[in-house]
Motif scaffolding. Structure first.
Motif, PDB file in Angstrom:
ATOM      1  N   UNK A  80      -1.809 -47.323 -13.595  1.00 56.32           N
ATOM      2  CA  UNK A  80      -2.063 -48.006 -14.855  1.00 56.32           C
ATOM      3  C   UNK A  80      -1.662 -49.471 -14.707  1.00 56.32           C
ATOM      4  N   UNK A  81      -2.353 -50.344 -15.389  1.00 54.49           N
ATOM      5  CA  UNK A  81      -1.952 -51.745 -15.466  1.00 54.49           C
ATOM      6  C   UNK A  81      -1.481 -52.021 -16.880  1.00 54.49           C
ATOM      7  N   UNK A  82      -0.256 -52.498 -17.012  1.00 53.08           N
ATOM      8  CA  UNK A  82       0.276 -52.766 -18.348  1.00 53.08           C
ATOM      9  C   UNK A  82      -0.484 -53.879 -19.055  1.00 53.08           C
ATOM     10  N   UNK A  83      -1.233 -54.665 -18.290  1.00 52.37           N
ATOM     11  CA  UNK A  83      -2.019 -55.738 -18.901  1.00 52.37           C
ATOM     12  C   UNK A  83      -3.174 -55.160 -19.714  1.00 52.37           C
ATOM     13  N   UNK A  89      -3.717 -44.744 -23.046  1.00 53.36           N
ATOM     14  CA  UNK A  89      -3.874 -44.557 -21.602  1.00 53.36           C
ATOM     15  C   UNK A  89      -2.704 -43.772 -21.021  1.00 53.36           C
ATOM     16  N   UNK A  90      -1.517 -44.008 -21.581  1.00 54.60           N
ATOM     17  CA  UNK A  90      -0.345 -43.267 -21.112  1.00 54.60           C
ATOM     18  C   UNK A  90      -0.520 -41.779 -21.413  1.00 54.60           C
ATOM     19  N   UNK A 109       3.077 -41.679 -11.144  1.00 57.30           N
ATOM     20  CA  UNK A 109       2.454 -42.575 -12.117  1.00 57.30           C
ATOM     21  C   UNK A 109       2.901 -43.998 -11.784  1.00 57.30           C
ATOM     22  N   UNK A 110       1.958 -44.787 -11.323  1.00 56.07           N
ATOM     23  CA  UNK A 110       2.250 -46.166 -10.926  1.00 56.07           C
ATOM     24  C   UNK A 110       1.845 -47.101 -12.061  1.00 56.07           C
ATOM     25  N   UNK A 111       2.781 -47.915 -12.521  1.00 59.32           N
ATOM     26  CA  UNK A 111       2.522 -48.862 -13.613  1.00 59.32           C
ATOM     27  C   UNK A 111       2.724 -50.272 -13.086  1.00 59.32           C
ATOM     28  N   UNK A 123       9.120 -46.628 -23.878  1.00 64.58           N
ATOM     29  CA  UNK A 123       9.790 -45.401 -24.338  1.00 64.58           C
ATOM     30  C   UNK A 123       8.886 -44.183 -24.194  1.00 64.58           C
ATOM     31  N   UNK A 124       7.573 -44.408 -24.244  1.00 64.36           N
ATOM     32  CA  UNK A 124       6.628 -43.282 -24.150  1.00 64.36           C
ATOM     33  C   UNK A 124       6.728 -42.571 -22.801  1.00 64.36           C
ATOM     34  N   UNK A 125       7.214 -43.264 -21.768  1.00 63.85           N
ATOM     35  CA  UNK A 125       7.351 -42.638 -20.448  1.00 63.85           C
ATOM     36  C   UNK A 125       8.555 -41.700 -20.374  1.00 63.85           C
ATOM     37  N   UNK A 126       9.591 -42.005 -21.161  1.00 62.66           N
ATOM     38  CA  UNK A 126      10.899 -41.382 -20.958  1.00 62.66           C
ATOM     39  C   UNK A 126      10.876 -39.859 -20.911  1.00 62.66           C
ATOM     40  N   UNK A 127      10.297 -39.178 -21.920  1.00 63.77           N
ATOM     41  CA  UNK A 127      10.370 -37.703 -21.896  1.00 63.77           C
ATOM     42  C   UNK A 127       9.709 -37.101 -20.658  1.00 63.77           C
ATOM     43  N   UNK A 128       8.641 -37.702 -20.168  1.00 61.96           N
ATOM     44  CA  UNK A 128       7.911 -37.141 -19.032  1.00 61.96           C
ATOM     45  C   UNK A 128       8.627 -37.421 -17.712  1.00 61.96           C
TER      46      UNK A 128
END
Length: 444
Positions: A80-83, A89-90, A109-111, A123-128
């Motif tokens: 994923x590109x944060x741009x 997308x997450x 998962x590469x960001x 924060x959306x990444x944290x639980x996973x």
């Protein structure tokens, strides 16, 4: 029909992609992470994936390392590109990771540019990450301490990647020429010019080689000279991000070079920032600050010279006005140094912030009305110009009951040495006057 399609040339793959390493041993540079016994080499050898943040400038291998890790651990690779990506997308990436898990396969998962995600997105990444559904690899050019949430940062190891040195870029250059332009010769000075222009960025070097190859083919040139490089390549800026950490690192280096009385280093960092597109007046304002903070009253001309440099730049513009900034930087570096004013101000501010609101002593108050005079405002005030040495020995100017704090402590350097001697003399006059008063009070 198939013959027709077979005759069509396939799309040209960029040299940077063709040169992307397939193994760890092909990765240029980063020996501090990839050498024997080093952290990332051990991470690959351990067989245990862990989330990480790869922090470094552009073109040093962050994406490559993430892809190699997915390959080494036979993991699904989702980028994923944060741009360009958002929470939607997450979620889609997480759904894909869950599907891969059902098939018995783990997901990396590469960001890229992870610092560009806001707090909610990070924060959306944290639980996973916590559940182990995905191993997160974030890439950033900015200091993670400031740009990545502490909760996410605590769950990931941070690895610092460095710009590629000339040796690493030289090896890449030779390999890239064999792959991309084997029939083109380069003069040694042209090679050095291109490596210098790459500025530690492998991707930039690959792009430069491709540009030179196209220009050489167009011009019918078989050997590339440094002059041809200069003509063929548009002017490229050094690595510099006006809003990023490189900006503040270079400002810090300029400030510390001036504080350390090194005019050459001060000039270097000033020119680096000007070359990188920094606002010249911003640099001028910082020089004014340095004049106050690090030179102070050891040489009061520093403030005047830096202010004049800013005014000169405003009048002349670039490039003529930049010479005034260079003169100011050299003067500051060579001037006597003192932070006594800076320390005194900070100490006074701290005291006032934590102190009560003390009233102004009666003898120091202004008395513009008859009532104020009747109340004693200004009574017994001593006019210093009418006394010996234009000094009212023994007079007090602080609120009643407040001891002399001694915040300003002049250094023995430059003009402050004379200021220190004068203040010492005035304190002696005070002591004599107070002793005289005590003696008079004791007489019958």
């Amino acid at each position: 029909m198939s013959d027709l399609f077979d005759s069509v040339d396939p799309p040209r793959v960029p040299l940077a992609e063709r040169m992307r390493p397939r193994t760890l041993d092909e990765v240029a540079g980063q020996r501090h992470l990839l050498g024997p016994g080093k952290p990332l080499r051990l991470a690959f050898a351990s067989g245990k994936l862990h989330s990480m943040i790869l922090w470094g400038p552009p073109g040093v291998g962050k994406t490559t390392l993430a892809r190699l890790m997915a390959q080494a651990f036979d993991a699904e690779f989702i980028a994923l590109s944060a741009v360009f990506s958002g929470v939607k997308d997450i979620r889609e990436a997480v759904a894909q990771a869950q599907a891969e898990k059902a098939r018995g396969r783990h997901t990396i998962l590469f960001v890229d540019e992870v610092h560009r995600f806001n707090k909610a997105q990070q924060d959306a990444f944290l639980p996973y990450v916590e559940q182990g559904l995905v191993t997160l690899i974030g890439a950033t050019t900015e200091n993670p301490s400031f740009e990545v949430n502490s909760a996410l940062l605590s769950r990931a190891a941070v690895y610092v990647l460095e710009p590629l040195d000339d040796e690493a870029l030289g090896g890449l250059f030779e390999r890239a020429c064999r792959v991309g332009c084997p029939d083109l010769a380069f003069a040694e000075t042209a090679r050095e010019r291109m490596i210098g222009s790459a500025d530690g960025d492998a991707r930039r070097l690959m792009n430069l080689i491709e540009q030179i190859q196209v220009a050489a083919e167009t011009a019918g040139v078989g050997t590339v000279t440094p002059e041809f490089v200069d003509e063929a390549l548009a002017s490229t800026l050094r690595r510099f991000d006006k809003g990023g950490e490189a900006f503040y690192d270079q400002i810090s280096a300029l400030h510390k070079s001036i504080r350390g009385s090194n005019p050459d280093a001060a000039l270097y960092w000033l020119c680096r920032m000007l070359d990188g597109g920094a606002d010249a007046l911003y640099l001028g304002r910082r020089l004014v600050r340095m004049a106050i903070e690090d030179v102070g009253l050891a040489d009061p001309r520093a403030l005047e010279i830096t202010l004049n440099a800013c005014a000169t730049y405003e009048r002349l513009g670039s490039p003529e006005g930049e010479l005034a900034l260079a003169e100011a930087a050299i003067f500051l570096a060579c001037a006597a140094k003192s932070n006594a004013v800076y320390n005194a101000y900070n100490a006074a501010r701290k005291h006032v912030a934590g102190d009560v609101s003390r009233p102004v002593p009666i003898h120091l108050r202004n008395a513009p009305t008859r009532l104020m005079k009747d109340l004693g405002y200004g009574n017994a005030y001593r006019y210093a110009h009418d006394e010996p040495e234009a000094y009212s020995a023994g007079e007090t100017y602080l609120p009643d009951g407040m001891a002399l704090p001694g915040w300003y402590r002049p250094t023995p350097y430059g003009l402050e040495a004379k200021i220190a001697a004068k203040l010492e003399h005035l304190r002696e006059l005070d002591a004599r006057e107070l002793a005289r008063r005590a003696n008079d009070a004791g007489k019958p």
